[in-house]
Design a protein around this motif. Structure first.
Motif, PDB file in Angstrom:
ATOM      1  N   VAL A   1     -32.521 -54.998 -24.795  1.00 46.76           N
ATOM      2  CA  VAL A   1     -31.551 -54.219 -24.729  1.00 46.76           C
ATOM      3  C   VAL A   1     -32.956 -52.695 -25.199  1.00 46.76           C
ATOM      4  N   LEU A   2     -33.171 -53.444 -26.692  1.00 48.65           N
ATOM      5  CA  LEU A   2     -34.009 -52.339 -27.675  1.00 48.65           C
ATOM      6  C   LEU A   2     -35.092 -52.236 -27.281  1.00 48.65           C
ATOM      7  N   TYR A   3     -35.740 -53.092 -26.284  1.00 49.50           N
ATOM      8  CA  TYR A   3     -37.089 -53.324 -26.582  1.00 49.50           C
ATOM      9  C   TYR A   3     -37.640 -52.413 -25.013  1.00 49.50           C
ATOM     10  N   TYR A   4     -36.301 -52.458 -23.697  1.00 49.42           N
ATOM     11  CA  TYR A   4     -36.528 -51.308 -23.119  1.00 49.42           C
ATOM     12  C   TYR A   4     -36.410 -50.117 -22.743  1.00 49.42           C
ATOM     13  N   TRP A   5     -35.192 -49.984 -24.367  1.00 52.97           N
ATOM     14  CA  TRP A   5     -35.025 -48.427 -24.501  1.00 52.97           C
ATOM     15  C   TRP A   5     -36.258 -47.747 -25.005  1.00 52.97           C
TER      16      TRP A   5
ATOM     17  N   ILE B   1     -39.265 -48.480 -24.735  1.00 55.33           N
ATOM     18  CA  ILE B   1     -40.412 -47.820 -23.770  1.00 55.33           C
ATOM     19  C   ILE B   1     -39.815 -47.181 -22.702  1.00 55.33           C
ATOM     20  N   ALA B   2     -38.954 -47.047 -22.423  1.00 60.21           N
ATOM     21  CA  ALA B   2     -38.043 -45.408 -21.804  1.00 60.21           C
ATOM     22  C   ALA B   2     -37.876 -44.215 -22.489  1.00 60.21           C
ATOM     23  N   GLU B   3     -37.806 -44.351 -23.863  1.00 60.04           N
ATOM     24  CA  GLU B   3     -38.080 -43.047 -24.857  1.00 60.04           C
ATOM     25  C   GLU B   3     -39.469 -42.826 -25.161  1.00 60.04           C
ATOM     26  N   LEU B   4     -40.418 -43.873 -25.192  1.00 65.33           N
ATOM     27  CA  LEU B   4     -41.126 -42.917 -25.087  1.00 65.33           C
ATOM     28  C   LEU B   4     -42.433 -42.985 -24.045  1.00 65.33           C
ATOM     29  N   ARG B   5     -41.550 -43.044 -22.761  1.00 59.11           N
ATOM     30  CA  ARG B   5     -41.767 -42.428 -21.850  1.00 59.11           C
ATOM     31  C   ARG B   5     -41.522 -41.256 -21.626  1.00 59.11           C
ATOM     32  N   HIS B   6     -40.085 -40.871 -21.503  1.00 59.69           N
ATOM     33  CA  HIS B   6     -39.472 -39.945 -21.681  1.00 59.69           C
ATOM     34  C   HIS B   6     -40.413 -38.773 -22.198  1.00 59.69           C
ATOM     35  N   ALA B   7     -40.686 -39.181 -24.100  1.00 54.40           N
ATOM     36  CA  ALA B   7     -41.518 -38.076 -24.830  1.00 54.40           C
ATOM     37  C   ALA B   7     -43.084 -38.289 -24.383  1.00 54.40           C
ATOM     38  N   ARG B   8     -44.168 -38.805 -23.509  1.00 52.84           N
ATOM     39  CA  ARG B   8     -44.654 -39.157 -23.214  1.00 52.84           C
ATOM     40  C   ARG B   8     -45.812 -39.354 -23.834  1.00 52.84           C
ATOM     41  N   ILE B   9     -45.240 -40.279 -24.469  1.00 52.61           N
ATOM     42  CA  ILE B   9     -45.924 -41.001 -25.458  1.00 52.61           C
ATOM     43  C   ILE B   9     -47.263 -41.678 -25.577  1.00 52.61           C
ATOM     44  N   ARG B  10     -48.086 -42.131 -25.476  1.00 56.52           N
ATOM     45  CA  ARG B  10     -48.856 -44.172 -25.271  1.00 56.52           C
ATOM     46  C   ARG B  10     -48.836 -44.292 -26.335  1.00 56.52           C
ATOM     47  N   ASP B  11     -48.082 -45.383 -26.472  1.00 57.85           N
ATOM     48  CA  ASP B  11     -48.294 -46.194 -27.798  1.00 57.85           C
ATOM     49  C   ASP B  11     -47.371 -48.137 -27.215  1.00 57.85           C
ATOM     50  N   SER B  12     -48.386 -48.790 -26.101  1.00 59.05           N
ATOM     51  CA  SER B  12     -47.545 -49.797 -26.125  1.00 59.05           C
ATOM     52  C   SER B  12     -47.257 -51.064 -26.953  1.00 59.05           C
TER      53      SER B  12
ATOM     54  N   ARG C   1     -31.967 -42.591 -20.061  1.00 62.25           N
ATOM     55  CA  ARG C   1     -32.835 -42.231 -20.058  1.00 62.25           C
ATOM     56  C   ARG C   1     -33.050 -43.109 -18.392  1.00 62.25           C
ATOM     57  N   GLN C   2     -31.976 -43.855 -18.414  1.00 61.26           N
ATOM     58  CA  GLN C   2     -32.167 -44.178 -16.388  1.00 61.26           C
ATOM     59  C   GLN C   2     -31.353 -43.341 -15.937  1.00 61.26           C
ATOM     60  N   HIS C   3     -30.641 -42.005 -15.804  1.00 66.96           N
ATOM     61  CA  HIS C   3     -29.942 -41.853 -15.787  1.00 66.96           C
ATOM     62  C   HIS C   3     -28.768 -41.944 -14.940  1.00 66.96           C
ATOM     63  N   ARG C   4     -28.692 -43.418 -15.975  1.00 68.36           N
ATOM     64  CA  ARG C   4     -26.926 -43.762 -15.217  1.00 68.36           C
ATOM     65  C   ARG C   4     -26.058 -43.266 -16.047  1.00 68.36           C
TER      66      ARG C   4
ATOM     67  N   ARG D   1     -24.289 -33.452 -14.619  1.00 64.92           N
ATOM     68  CA  ARG D   1     -24.218 -35.095 -14.646  1.00 64.92           C
ATOM     69  C   ARG D   1     -24.255 -35.017 -16.004  1.00 64.92           C
ATOM     70  N   LYS D   2     -24.784 -34.338 -16.710  1.00 67.75           N
ATOM     71  CA  LYS D   2     -25.288 -34.853 -18.032  1.00 67.75           C
ATOM     72  C   LYS D   2     -24.238 -34.932 -19.144  1.00 67.75           C
ATOM     73  N   LEU D   3     -23.220 -34.115 -18.327  1.00 66.20           N
ATOM     74  CA  LEU D   3     -21.990 -34.060 -19.170  1.00 66.20           C
ATOM     75  C   LEU D   3     -20.769 -34.987 -19.684  1.00 66.20           C
ATOM     76  N   ILE D   4     -21.393 -36.177 -18.086  1.00 64.41           N
ATOM     77  CA  ILE D   4     -20.518 -37.246 -18.688  1.00 64.41           C
ATOM     78  C   ILE D   4     -20.456 -37.662 -19.319  1.00 64.41           C
ATOM     79  N   PRO D   5     -21.456 -38.798 -19.878  1.00 66.28           N
ATOM     80  CA  PRO D   5     -21.506 -39.362 -21.447  1.00 66.28           C
ATOM     81  C   PRO D   5     -20.949 -38.808 -22.979  1.00 66.28           C
ATOM     82  N   LEU D   6     -21.669 -36.609 -22.767  1.00 71.15           N
ATOM     83  CA  LEU D   6     -20.667 -36.033 -23.401  1.00 71.15           C
ATOM     84  C   LEU D   6     -19.108 -36.695 -23.705  1.00 71.15           C
TER      85      LEU D   6
END
Length: 385
Positions: A131-135, A137-148, A188-191, A237-242
Motif C-alpha cells: 500500500v505504501l508503494y502504490y501510495w 506512486i499516486a502521491e508523486l503523480r498528484h504532485a507531478r514529480i517524475r522519480d520512479s 488520491r484515488q478519489h475514493r 465529496r472531499k469533505l467526507i474523509p474530513l
C-alpha cells in the motif's frame, strides 16, 4: 538464459507487490530470529533476570513485550476501571481497534489471543509495504514529480529506520501505518468514503491518527482556493474523509463516558504513564538518552527534505504528530512515533540527489547500527521506544 538479476528485474516490473511482500517477510523473520537469539543469549548469561510478567505461550513469551502485554489484556478482558491507580485502569490510554480485531480473530478462528496479536501485526506489515508503494506512486503523480525510484528508496529508508522492528513485535505500528497509508491512497484515488472509513479506524487505533484531519483540511482549502481561481465547481465529496476521520476517536470517547463518566479518560490516564506532570521540563527529558539526539537531528533533516520536495502541507502534517506527542510533556517513544510519519521517508527519497553521498551513507549506516542495537536491547527487556 536470463541471470538472477534480470529475472528479479522482470518480476519487479511485472509484479512489484510480490517482491515487496517477500522482502518484508524476510525482514520480519530476521528481526524475530535476531531478537529471540539475543534474548536466549541474555538469559543464559543472566538466568535470574527473567522478569517478564505476561502469560504468553512459548515461543511468544520471548517475542511480545511491553505494550503487547496491555493489548493482550484488553483483548482478553477489556478495560477495567477498578481503582484509579491500577495498571488495568491505565490501559484506557491504549486505543481499542487493535485489541478488538485481535479478539475478533481469536473468536472466529480459535487462535489464541497472543498468536492473534502477532498474526495481525505481521499481516498488516506485509500489506503495508504494498500500500505504501502504490501510495507513493499516486502521491508523486498528484504532485507531478517524475522519480520512479523514489518509492523504493522510501521503503528502504523506512525499513532501515532504528524503530522499524516494531513492525514485527505485536505493537500497533503495522496496523496504524496501514490504515493511514490506505486512507491517503484512497484519497488520491478519489475514493473518499473509503478514505474516511480507514481514517476513522486509524483514530480508533492511536491518538496520532487525528492528524489526518489536518491533512484533509489543508487539501480541502488548497483545492477550494485553486478551483475558485480557475472558476471550477468545488468538489464537496472531499469533505467526507474530513468529517469521518474523527469518528473513531469520538466513538472511543463515548465508550469512556458511558463506562467511566469521563470522555477524556484516555488523556487523564496518561498521568499514570508519567505524562502531563506538573513539571514539563524535567519530565520531557526523564525518558530521554543520548540516542534521542540522533532521532531529533534526523527528524529535523527529514522535515526539511519533505518541505523542499513535497511542500508545506506535507510538512505541517509531519510536524503534527510530533507536536501532539510533545504536548503531553514527554519524549517517551518519540523515536517510535517518528516511524509512523512515513511521508518523511518519501521526502528523503526525493531529496537524495541533493545530499552528499558521504552524508547519505552516514545516515544509512548509523540508522542500521541503531536498528540492530535496538532489536537486541528490546528483546532483553530494555526500553527503546
Amino acid at each position: 538464459m536470463r541471470s538472477a538479476k534480470q529475472r528479479l528485474s522482470l518480476l519487479w516490473s511485472s509484479h512489484p507487490w510480490v517482491v515487496l511482500i517477500v522482502t518484508m517477510a524476510c525482514f520480519l523473520v530476521a528481526v524475530t530470529v535476531l531478537g529471540t537469539w539475543s534474548r536466549g543469549d541474555y538469559l543464559r548469561r543472566y538466568p535470574t533476570h527473567d522478569y517478564r510478567l505476561a502469560a504468553f505461550s512459548p515461543p511468544l513469551n520471548n517475542i511480545l513485550y511491553y505494550d503487547s502485554e496491555h493489548y493482550y489484556n484488553i483483548a482478553t478482558s477489556g478495560y477495567d476501571a477498578s481503582t484509579p491507580t491500577s495498571p488495568a485502569r491505565a490501559r484506557i490510554a491504549f486505543f481499542p481497534f487493535y485489541p478488538m480485531i485481535t479478539h475478533g480473530l481469536s473468536v472466529i478462528s480459535g487462535i489464541p489471543i497472543d498468536w492473534s496479536l502477532l498474526i495481525i501485526d505481521w499481516m498488516s506489515a506485509l500489506t503495508l509495504v504494498v500500500v505504501l508503494y502504490y501510495w507513493a506512486i499516486a502521491e508523486l503523480r498528484h504532485a507531478r514529480i517524475r522519480d520512479s525510484a523514489a518509492p523504493k528508496f522510501m521503503l528502504m529508508g523506512l525499513v532501515l529506520f532504528p524503530t522499524s522492528f516494531f513492525l514485527a513485535t505485536g505493537y500497533t505500528e503495522s496496523l496504524f501505518m496501514l490504515l493511514i497509508a490506505g486512507s491517503l491512497l484512497s484519497y488520491r484515488q478519489h475514493r473518499y468514503a473509503l478514505a474516511g472509513l480507514l481514517a476513522a479506524l486509524a483514530t480508533a487505533t492511536r491518538v496520532q491518527g487525528i492528524c489526518l484531519v489536518i491533512f484533509f483540511f489543508l487539501e480541502l482549502i488548497s483545492v477550494r482556493r485553486r478551483r475558485i481561481v480557475l472558476r471550477q465547481p468545488i468538489e464537496y465529496r472531499k469533505l467526507i474523509p474530513l468529517i469521518m476521520a474523527p469518528l473513531g476517536m469520538l466513538a472511543f470517547m463515548v465508550f469512556q463516558f458511558i463506562t467511566r463518566g469521563d470522555a477524556l479518560a484516555f488523556i487523564h490516564a496518561q498521568t499514570i504513564w508519567g505524562k502531563f506532570s506538573s513539571n514539563y521540563i524535567s519530565n520531557m527529558f526523564l525518558h530521554s538518552d543520548i540516542r534521542d539526539v540522533w532521532y531529533l537531528a534526523v527528524y529535523s533533516f527529514l522535515c526539511i527534505a519533505t518541505y523542499k520536495t513535497l511542500g508545506w502541507r506535507w510538512l505541517l502534517y509531519c510536524l503534527a504528530p510530533f507536536v501532539l506527542t510533545l504536548s503531553a510533556g514527554s519524549m517517551m517513544s518519540i523515536n517510535r512515533y517518528i516511524l509512523s510519519i512515513f511521508p518523511l521517508f518519501l521526502g528523503l527519497a526525493l531529496f537524495r540527489h541533493r545530499i552528499s553521498r558521504p552524508l547519505l551513507v552516514g545516515i544509512g549506516a548509523s540508522s542500521f547500527l541503531l536498528l540492530v542495537t535496538n532489536i537486541v536491547f528490546f528483546y532483553i527487556g530494555a526500553w527503546v521506544g
